[in-house]
Design an enzyme around this catalytic site. Structure first.
Site, PDB file in Angstrom:
ATOM      1  N   TYR A  47       0.838  -1.203   0.000  1.00  0.00           N
ATOM      2  CA  TYR A  47       0.000   0.000   0.000  1.00  0.00           C
ATOM      3  C   TYR A  47       0.872   1.251   0.000  1.00  0.00           C
ATOM      4  O   TYR A  47       0.666   2.183  -0.793  1.00  0.00           O
ATOM      5  CB  TYR A  47      -0.909  -0.019   1.234  1.00  0.00           C
ATOM      6  CG  TYR A  47      -1.763   1.214   1.406  1.00  0.00           C
ATOM      7  CD1 TYR A  47      -2.956   1.362   0.701  1.00  0.00           C
ATOM      8  CD2 TYR A  47      -1.390   2.232   2.289  1.00  0.00           C
ATOM      9  CE1 TYR A  47      -3.744   2.494   0.875  1.00  0.00           C
ATOM     10  CE2 TYR A  47      -2.172   3.360   2.463  1.00  0.00           C
ATOM     11  CZ  TYR A  47      -3.347   3.482   1.752  1.00  0.00           C
ATOM     12  OH  TYR A  47      -4.131   4.611   1.913  1.00  0.00           O
ATOM     13  N   LYS A  94       1.334   4.290  -2.911  1.00  0.00           N
ATOM     14  CA  LYS A  94       1.113   5.727  -2.691  1.00  0.00           C
ATOM     15  C   LYS A  94       2.386   6.529  -3.030  1.00  0.00           C
ATOM     16  O   LYS A  94       2.298   7.667  -3.505  1.00  0.00           O
ATOM     17  CB  LYS A  94       0.664   5.982  -1.251  1.00  0.00           C
ATOM     18  CG  LYS A  94      -0.698   5.366  -0.917  1.00  0.00           C
ATOM     19  CD  LYS A  94      -1.798   5.854  -1.839  1.00  0.00           C
ATOM     20  CE  LYS A  94      -3.188   5.428  -1.366  1.00  0.00           C
ATOM     21  NZ  LYS A  94      -4.267   5.893  -2.265  1.00  0.00           N
TER      22      LYS A  94
HETATM   23  P1  NAP Z   1     -12.699   3.220   1.780  1.00  0.00           P
HETATM   24  O1  NAP Z   1     -13.639   3.627   2.844  1.00  0.00           O
HETATM   25  O2  NAP Z   1     -12.150   1.843   1.781  1.00  0.00           O
HETATM   26  O3  NAP Z   1     -13.373   3.526   0.342  1.00  0.00           O
HETATM   27  C1  NAP Z   1     -12.660   3.200  -0.817  1.00  0.00           C
HETATM   28  C2  NAP Z   1     -13.480   3.583  -2.034  1.00  0.00           C
HETATM   29  O4  NAP Z   1     -12.719   3.213  -3.191  1.00  0.00           O
HETATM   30  C3  NAP Z   1     -14.822   2.841  -2.112  1.00  0.00           C
HETATM   31  O5  NAP Z   1     -15.790   3.683  -2.704  1.00  0.00           O
HETATM   32  C4  NAP Z   1     -14.488   1.693  -3.063  1.00  0.00           C
HETATM   33  O6  NAP Z   1     -15.608   1.185  -3.787  1.00  0.00           O
HETATM   34  C5  NAP Z   1     -13.548   2.427  -4.016  1.00  0.00           C
HETATM   35  N1  NAP Z   1     -12.792   1.516  -4.856  1.00  0.00           N
HETATM   36  C6  NAP Z   1     -11.930   0.534  -4.508  1.00  0.00           C
HETATM   37  N2  NAP Z   1     -11.483  -0.102  -5.605  1.00  0.00           N
HETATM   38  C7  NAP Z   1     -12.081   0.492  -6.676  1.00  0.00           C
HETATM   39  C8  NAP Z   1     -12.036   0.298  -8.064  1.00  0.00           C
HETATM   40  N3  NAP Z   1     -11.300  -0.691  -8.615  1.00  0.00           N
HETATM   41  N4  NAP Z   1     -12.757   1.129  -8.867  1.00  0.00           N
HETATM   42  C9  NAP Z   1     -13.500   2.109  -8.351  1.00  0.00           C
HETATM   43  N5  NAP Z   1     -13.625   2.327  -7.023  1.00  0.00           N
HETATM   44  C10 NAP Z   1     -12.914   1.521  -6.201  1.00  0.00           C
HETATM   45  O7  NAP Z   1     -11.422   4.181   1.760  1.00  0.00           O
HETATM   46  P2  NAP Z   1     -11.239   5.708   2.285  1.00  0.00           P
HETATM   47  O8  NAP Z   1     -10.703   5.643   3.660  1.00  0.00           O
HETATM   48  O9  NAP Z   1     -12.437   6.496   1.988  1.00  0.00           O
HETATM   49  O10 NAP Z   1     -10.019   6.142   1.348  1.00  0.00           O
HETATM   50  C11 NAP Z   1     -10.143   7.065   0.277  1.00  0.00           C
HETATM   51  C12 NAP Z   1      -8.745   7.404  -0.203  1.00  0.00           C
HETATM   52  O11 NAP Z   1      -7.988   7.993   0.870  1.00  0.00           O
HETATM   53  C13 NAP Z   1      -7.931   6.202  -0.667  1.00  0.00           C
HETATM   54  O12 NAP Z   1      -7.131   6.593  -1.766  1.00  0.00           O
HETATM   55  C14 NAP Z   1      -7.054   5.891   0.528  1.00  0.00           C
HETATM   56  O13 NAP Z   1      -5.871   5.189   0.167  1.00  0.00           O
HETATM   57  C15 NAP Z   1      -6.761   7.294   1.036  1.00  0.00           C
HETATM   58  N6  NAP Z   1      -6.353   7.345   2.442  1.00  0.00           N
HETATM   59  C16 NAP Z   1      -7.213   6.982   3.437  1.00  0.00           C
HETATM   60  C17 NAP Z   1      -6.804   7.082   4.768  1.00  0.00           C
HETATM   61  C18 NAP Z   1      -7.722   6.740   5.899  1.00  0.00           C
HETATM   62  O14 NAP Z   1      -7.275   6.837   7.061  1.00  0.00           O
HETATM   63  N7  NAP Z   1      -8.977   6.384   5.693  1.00  0.00           N
HETATM   64  C19 NAP Z   1      -5.503   7.524   5.074  1.00  0.00           C
HETATM   65  C20 NAP Z   1      -4.632   7.884   4.029  1.00  0.00           C
HETATM   66  C21 NAP Z   1      -5.083   7.797   2.720  1.00  0.00           C
HETATM   67  P3  NAP Z   1     -16.459  -0.102  -3.269  1.00  0.00           P
HETATM   68  O15 NAP Z   1     -17.460   0.422  -2.272  1.00  0.00           O
HETATM   69  O16 NAP Z   1     -17.079  -0.626  -4.514  1.00  0.00           O
HETATM   70  O17 NAP Z   1     -15.485  -1.066  -2.633  1.00  0.00           O
END
Ligand code: NAP
Length: 248
Positions: free
Chosen positions: A171, A175
């Site tokens: 992961y 990034k």
């Molecule tokens: P999340 O709750 O797991 O949501 C991920 C989203 O991405 C969901 O809508 C999922 O769709 C979608 N997704 C995954 N694979 C996909 C694909 N092949 N095509 C289209 N959509 C896809 O994650 P989040 O926490 O909101 O994270 C959003 C972003 O922030 C990500 O880039 C993550 O790496 C980054 N981030 C998050 C955190 C954190 O603490 N949460 C920290 C640093 C960075 P489905 O519902 O269909 O699975």
């Protein structure tokens, strides 16, 4: 800023059916932006878009699986036909497949699955929409990265994310690759109005971040929205969290 017939900017957020993506769509929508809710599952995308519409936001679902090049091409064609341009692309969709898995144990399949969505999917999506972003007079690309994608932070034993380090290498590497792509694309587009930045949303309470995270989703979407709405004299080619530059 460009405007459509209704006077709105147009934003596409990938992975906008839940988590930070949905909240980013909501916050952009509240600013009067027309939001295209990218979702790999059409029904989940429609559910999210209709929830946003019920809040008074101009939201439309766009089927978009970032690992499926045909679905990316189809989404770009839809946006071109309906609007003729795109003002904001938030590359938010990602997966975390090796949480808690040490670097010595994460399989090559896990690495491939991670890079398929987080890197190749993001790059293919950005490339498909650059021509439409160039048709905007203020195009903005926001790439979702993480502090775990920072070599400086990950190699510092005293860093606040030290507890996470030792697992999630695939992961984190994905990034770091997003950060490198951002630097290159921003340089390529430096003579255009398109700004390209990579952001760390912070540790956010979502399915990925878990309930143990520090930030509520409202704050977690703030950096994406900031980078998506930068003024003409705003930065490009940087890595940010809540308006502050992050180390690469
Ligand atoms: P999340 O709750 O797991 O949501 C991920 C989203 O991405 C969901 O809508 C999922 O769709 C979608 N997704 C995954 N694979 C996909 C694909 N092949 N095509 C289209 N959509 C896809 O994650 P989040 O926490 O909101 O994270 C959003 C972003 O922030 C990500 O880039 C993550 O790496 C980054 N981030 C998050 C955190 C954190 O603490 N949460 C920290 C640093 C960075 P489905 O519902 O269909 O699975």
């Amino acid at each position: 800023m460009s405007s459509n017939k209704a006077g709105n900017r147009i934003a596409l957020v990938t992975g906008a059916n839940r988590g930070i993506g949905l909240e980013t769509a909501r916050q952009l929508g509240r600013q009067g932006v027309t939001v295209l809710v990218g979702a790999r599952d059409a029904a989940r995308g429609e559910l999210a878009a209709s929830a946003l519409r019920a809040e008074g936001i101009d939201a439309r679902a766009v089927p978009l699986d970032v690992t499926d090049p045909e679905s990316i091409t189809a989404a770009a064609r839809t946006v071109e036909q309906d609007f003729g341009r795109l003002d904001i692309l938030v590359n938010n969709a990602a997966v975390l497949r090796d949480q808690g898995v040490p670097a010595s144990e994460a399989t090559a399949d896990v690495w491939r699955e991670t890079f398929e969505a987080n890197v190749f999917g993001l790059v293919t999506t950005a490339q498909a929409f650059v021509p439409l972003l160039k048709k905007s007079d203020a195009g903005r690309i926001v790439n979702l990265s993480s502090s775990l994608g920072s070599l400086t932070i990950v190699s510092d034993p005293a860093s606040p994310v030290a507890a996470w380090i030792g697992s999630g290498a695939a992961y984190g590497a994905s990034k770091a690759a997003v950060n490198m792509f951002t630097a290159h694309l921003a340089r390529e587009l430096a003579d255009t109005p398109v700004k390209v930045n990579t952001i760390d949303p912070g540790w956010v309470k979502t399915d990925m971040g878990t309930d143990a995270a520090l930030l509520e989703v409202e704050e977690g979407a703030r950096t994406s929205v900031w980078a998506a709405t930068l003024p003409a004299d705003g930065p490009t080619g940087g890595f940010y969290h809540l308006g502050r530059q992050q180390p690469w």
